[in-house]
Design a protein around this motif. Structure first.
Motif, PDB file in Angstrom:
ATOM      1  N   SER A 150       0.940  -1.165   0.000  1.00 11.02           N
ATOM      2  CA  SER A 150       0.091  -0.015   0.113  1.00 11.02           C
ATOM      3  C   SER A 150       0.875   1.198  -0.157  1.00 11.02           C
ATOM      4  CB  SER A 150      -1.141   0.162   1.050  1.00 11.02           C
ATOM      5  OG  SER A 150      -0.398   0.076   2.357  1.00 11.02           O
ATOM      6  N   SER A 151       1.847   1.219   0.911  1.00 14.91           N
ATOM      7  CA  SER A 151       2.791   2.446   0.795  1.00 14.91           C
ATOM      8  C   SER A 151       3.332   2.646  -0.566  1.00 14.91           C
ATOM      9  CB  SER A 151       3.781   2.326   1.902  1.00 14.91           C
ATOM     10  OG  SER A 151       3.218   2.518   3.291  1.00 14.91           O
ATOM     11  N   PRO A 152       3.794   1.772  -1.232  1.00 10.57           N
ATOM     12  CA  PRO A 152       4.635   1.833  -2.707  1.00 10.57           C
ATOM     13  C   PRO A 152       3.582   2.341  -3.547  1.00 10.57           C
ATOM     14  CG  PRO A 152       5.536   0.152  -1.708  1.00 10.57           C
ATOM     15  CD  PRO A 152       4.717   0.445  -0.588  1.00 10.57           C
ATOM     16  N   TYR A 153       2.230   1.694  -3.333  1.00  7.19           N
ATOM     17  CA  TYR A 153       1.406   2.070  -4.461  1.00  7.19           C
ATOM     18  C   TYR A 153       0.998   3.777  -4.347  1.00  7.19           C
ATOM     19  CZ  TYR A 153       0.503  -2.908  -4.331  1.00  7.19           C
ATOM     20  OH  TYR A 153       0.530  -4.177  -4.303  1.00  7.19           O
ATOM     21  N   THR A 154       0.909   4.249  -3.192  1.00 10.58           N
ATOM     22  CA  THR A 154       0.737   5.723  -2.915  1.00 10.58           C
ATOM     23  C   THR A 154       2.008   6.508  -3.688  1.00 10.58           C
ATOM     24  OG1 THR A 154      -0.543   5.288  -0.970  1.00 10.58           O
ATOM     25  CG2 THR A 154       0.334   7.495  -1.281  1.00 10.58           C
ATOM     26  N   ASN A 155       3.115   6.036  -3.193  1.00  9.38           N
ATOM     27  CA  ASN A 155       4.254   6.659  -3.969  1.00  9.38           C
ATOM     28  C   ASN A 155       4.302   6.642  -5.444  1.00  9.38           C
ATOM     29  OD1 ASN A 155       7.468   6.320  -4.939  1.00  9.38           O
ATOM     30  ND2 ASN A 155       7.560   7.479  -3.081  1.00  9.38           N
ATOM     31  N   ARG A 161       1.365  10.871 -11.335  1.00 12.09           N
ATOM     32  CA  ARG A 161       0.840  12.118 -11.656  1.00 12.09           C
ATOM     33  C   ARG A 161       1.670  13.383 -11.771  1.00 12.09           C
ATOM     34  NH1 ARG A 161      -4.468  12.329 -10.162  1.00 12.09           N
ATOM     35  NH2 ARG A 161      -4.571  14.555  -9.136  1.00 12.09           N
ATOM     36  N   LYS A 162       2.779  13.337 -11.074  1.00  4.02           N
ATOM     37  CA  LYS A 162       3.672  14.218 -11.333  1.00  4.02           C
ATOM     38  C   LYS A 162       4.267  14.156 -12.882  1.00  4.02           C
ATOM     39  CE  LYS A 162       8.252  16.129 -10.131  1.00  4.02           C
ATOM     40  NZ  LYS A 162       9.542  15.779  -9.611  1.00  4.02           N
ATOM     41  N   TRP A 163       4.632  13.062 -13.429  1.00  3.21           N
ATOM     42  CA  TRP A 163       5.066  12.776 -14.830  1.00  3.21           C
ATOM     43  C   TRP A 163       3.998  13.121 -15.657  1.00  3.21           C
ATOM     44  CZ3 TRP A 163       3.210   9.062 -17.865  1.00  3.21           C
ATOM     45  CH2 TRP A 163       3.755   8.820 -19.067  1.00  3.21           C
ATOM     46  N   ASP A 168       1.688  16.754 -19.973  1.00  3.31           N
ATOM     47  CA  ASP A 168       0.236  17.172 -20.054  1.00  3.31           C
ATOM     48  C   ASP A 168      -0.426  16.191 -20.541  1.00  3.31           C
ATOM     49  OD1 ASP A 168      -1.371  19.266 -20.263  1.00  3.31           O
ATOM     50  OD2 ASP A 168      -1.222  19.492 -22.471  1.00  3.31           O
ATOM     51  N   ILE A 169      -0.279  15.170 -19.809  1.00  3.70           N
ATOM     52  CA  ILE A 169      -1.181  13.938 -20.151  1.00  3.70           C
ATOM     53  C   ILE A 169      -2.454  13.868 -19.120  1.00  3.70           C
ATOM     54  CG2 ILE A 169      -1.334  11.427 -19.947  1.00  3.70           C
ATOM     55  CD1 ILE A 169       1.774  11.254 -20.407  1.00  3.70           C
TER      56      ILE A 169
END
Length: 171
Positions: A150-155, A161-163, A168-169
């Motif tokens: 769960s922690s790595p999924y959030t990361n 999202r940043k990428w 601009d995707i």
């Protein structure tokens, strides 16, 4: 979300964080998934979306391996045979290589199966097995699972999202 402290919270954390990650993954065009533009798991490195999925699969597979070996009474090398806890960047590189020949679709399918397998194992355990007994050094099994799911999924979701924003995707 707070750190899970029982079986139900662990399942909820994995399910919720993974579903959020999947919502991001399904909007990524597969032709962009092998381009190395994300911040890597070692300082100063870059990785692709496929590498990120390989990393998540690699850790999930390790969790399954640890559990299987412990249940069989076999010795377990933490985090992995030939690696120390201070060599996680090298271990990430190993995961990238392990799954480099898989397509984006295959990686997603493998990740889905691995998450299902882990949830099935959690469901087969009691809350006592997961959270009331030290399993590795001072850590419980539930905490070791959470550290690697769960922690790595959030990361991973935050990295994606940043990428996406930088490229601009749209969702």
């Amino acid at each position: 979300m707070a750190v899970p402290v029982n079986k139900e919270e662990l399942i909820k954390a994995i399910t919720l964080n993974y579903s959020k990650l999947k919502k991001e993954l399904i909007t990524i065009p597969s032709e962009l998934t092998s381009i190395k533009e994300l911040e890597g798991h070692s300082k100063g490195t870059v990785m692709s979306i496929n590498n990120l999925l390989s990393y998540l699969i690699g850790w999930g597979e390790l969790v399954l391996k640890w559990i299987y070996k412990k249940e069989q009474g076999l010795p377990v090398s933490f985090p992995e045979e030939g690696y120390k806890w201070n060599e996680l960047g090298k271990l990430a590189q190993k995961f990238y290589i392990d799954y480099q020949n898989y397509t984006y679709l295959e990686l997603n399918t493998k990740l889905d199966k691995m998450v299902t397998d882990i949830i099935n194992i959690i469901n087969s355990k009691s809350n006592q097995d997961l959270y009331e007994i030290a399993w590795y050094e001072k850590w419980t099994l539930g905490r070791m699972i959470q550290f690697n799911t769960s922690s790595p999924y959030t990361n991973a979701r935050a990295r994606i999202r940043k990428w996406k924003k930088e490229n601009d995707i749209k969702d």
